[in-house]
Design an enzyme around this catalytic site. Sequence first.
Site, short mmCIF file in Angstrom:
data_model
loop_
_atom_site.label_atom_id
_atom_site.label_comp_id
_atom_site.label_asym_id
_atom_site.label_seq_id
_atom_site.Cartn_x
_atom_site.Cartn_y
_atom_site.Cartn_z
CB SER A 193 -2.46 1.48 15.49
OG SER A 193 -2.89 2.44 16.44
CG HIS A 221 0.02 -0.88 12.71
ND1 HIS A 221 -0.89 -1.92 12.86
CD2 HIS A 221 0.07 -0.27 13.92
CE1 HIS A 221 -1.37 -1.90 14.09
NE2 HIS A 221 -0.80 -0.90 14.75
CE LYS A 252 -0.21 -4.43 16.68
NZ LYS A 252 0.10 -3.22 17.43
C1 LIG Z 1 0.11 -2.93 18.85
C2 LIG Z 1 0.98 -1.75 18.98
C3 LIG Z 1 1.97 -1.69 19.95
C4 LIG Z 1 2.12 -2.71 21.02
O1 LIG Z 1 2.68 -3.88 20.54
P1 LIG Z 1 2.33 -5.25 21.25
O2 LIG Z 1 3.37 -6.18 20.77
O3 LIG Z 1 0.95 -5.61 20.81
O4 LIG Z 1 2.40 -5.00 22.73
C5 LIG Z 1 2.81 -0.60 19.94
N1 LIG Z 1 2.65 0.40 19.06
C6 LIG Z 1 1.69 0.37 18.13
C7 LIG Z 1 1.57 1.50 17.16
C8 LIG Z 1 0.82 -0.69 18.06
O5 LIG Z 1 -0.17 -0.69 17.17
#
Ligand SMILES: *Cc1c(COP(=O)(O)O)cnc(C)c1O
Length: 400
Positions: A193, A221, A252
């Site tokens: 991330s 991602h 995302k």
């Molecule tokens: C953002 C993220 C999460 C968490 O997901 P949310 O839906 O925002 O709670 C989990 N793992 C990674 C690698 C992330 O970047």
Amino acid sequence: MNSFADELNRRLAALREQNLFREPRRVDSAQGTRIEIGGKSFLNFSANDYLGLANHPALKTAAVNAVEKFGAGAGASRLICGSLAPFHELEEALAAFKQTEAALTFSTGYAAAVGTITALCGKNDIIILDKLVHACIVDAAKLSGAKLRVFAHNDLEDLEDKLRWSSSFSLSRNTLKRELQPHVLVITESIFSMDGDAAPLCEIVALKEKYAAWLMVDEAHATGILGRHGRGLANELGVSDRIEIQMGTLGKALGASGGYICGRRALINFLINRARSFIFSTAPVPAAAAAATAAVNLVQSAAGEALRSQLRQRVAEFQSAIRNPQSAFISAIIPLILGDENKTLAAASSLSELGIFVPAIRYPTVARGAARLRVTFSAAHTATDVAELVAALNKLAMGN
Ligand SMILES: *Cc1c(COP(=O)(O)O)cnc(C)c1O
């Protein structure tokens, strides 16, 4: 009572001193490539909305229709008051998209990680994590009570060392009681991330098979971005069906909200019965599920393909303008690592004066002294947007 606030103010002052104090910046527009902050419009390079779906008409229409039919709230946990149809439609769409037997959705990716890891592992087990996995995985692994081992980021030799140790540990603990035999769970992300780099998934899959461990891959991602129809990096590399637990978020590239786990029907049935963040939490709003279903359908369509191609184009433009013309497309995340927290904050605030919003990422999101500007791209950015960012970075003498 005053001493309580005094104590917290002391702690906050310490954060300020280290340039680690943070506060949310109020945005008075929808997420998009332009956002409004304090009455001013900013060109936005901060979101994980990589395909520009967060404010897409198809998702908004789906959400509005779901509100009309199913209301604003879900009423209770899905095991208590009945499980609204939009969650089932979403899980069927996700399983088809990821080509797994089944899927389960949670209110967030964070909740998916916590519920899943603590359901699968307990104090007799061993969890092996990449050093740079997301906080939700670290928190879940700690909460599980399992023995934790951390391997250096993307370092296969170090991973194998940890696996070798785990198997000798398991042997030394050999017991006739099946339920006491330790399981080993390896967890990594596919695209990281804060660095935007990729895990060597083929090699990791081979290693976990060699040592008979389980593997969980967080595609937060990569979902919607990489692989055929945006199925993720595991799909691109042809190893999806060798990964026990495939995780991702709907918040995302999919532009909505929620988290998911995809895998065997047995895994999903087990999580429904054992994942505490699923069982003991009110179901998400049905509108979020409906929006996510629209996104899952959209990313697999020709329109989704076009968005991915635009995204790759924008990233390539930036890479060639800034530093790395040859590099192939890996992700929509390009970190500009400055190291020093103060310097990074100053750079972000200079960009902000030029009308560009790029977040300064600091400890605890990344290690101390590894502060960075985290630039993220969206298919909705134009070539002109990218050129504007490059010009601003050049002005700050950060162009190369
Ligand atoms: C953002 C993220 C999460 C968490 O997901 P949310 O839906 O925002 O709670 C989990 N793992 C990674 C690698 C992330 O970047």
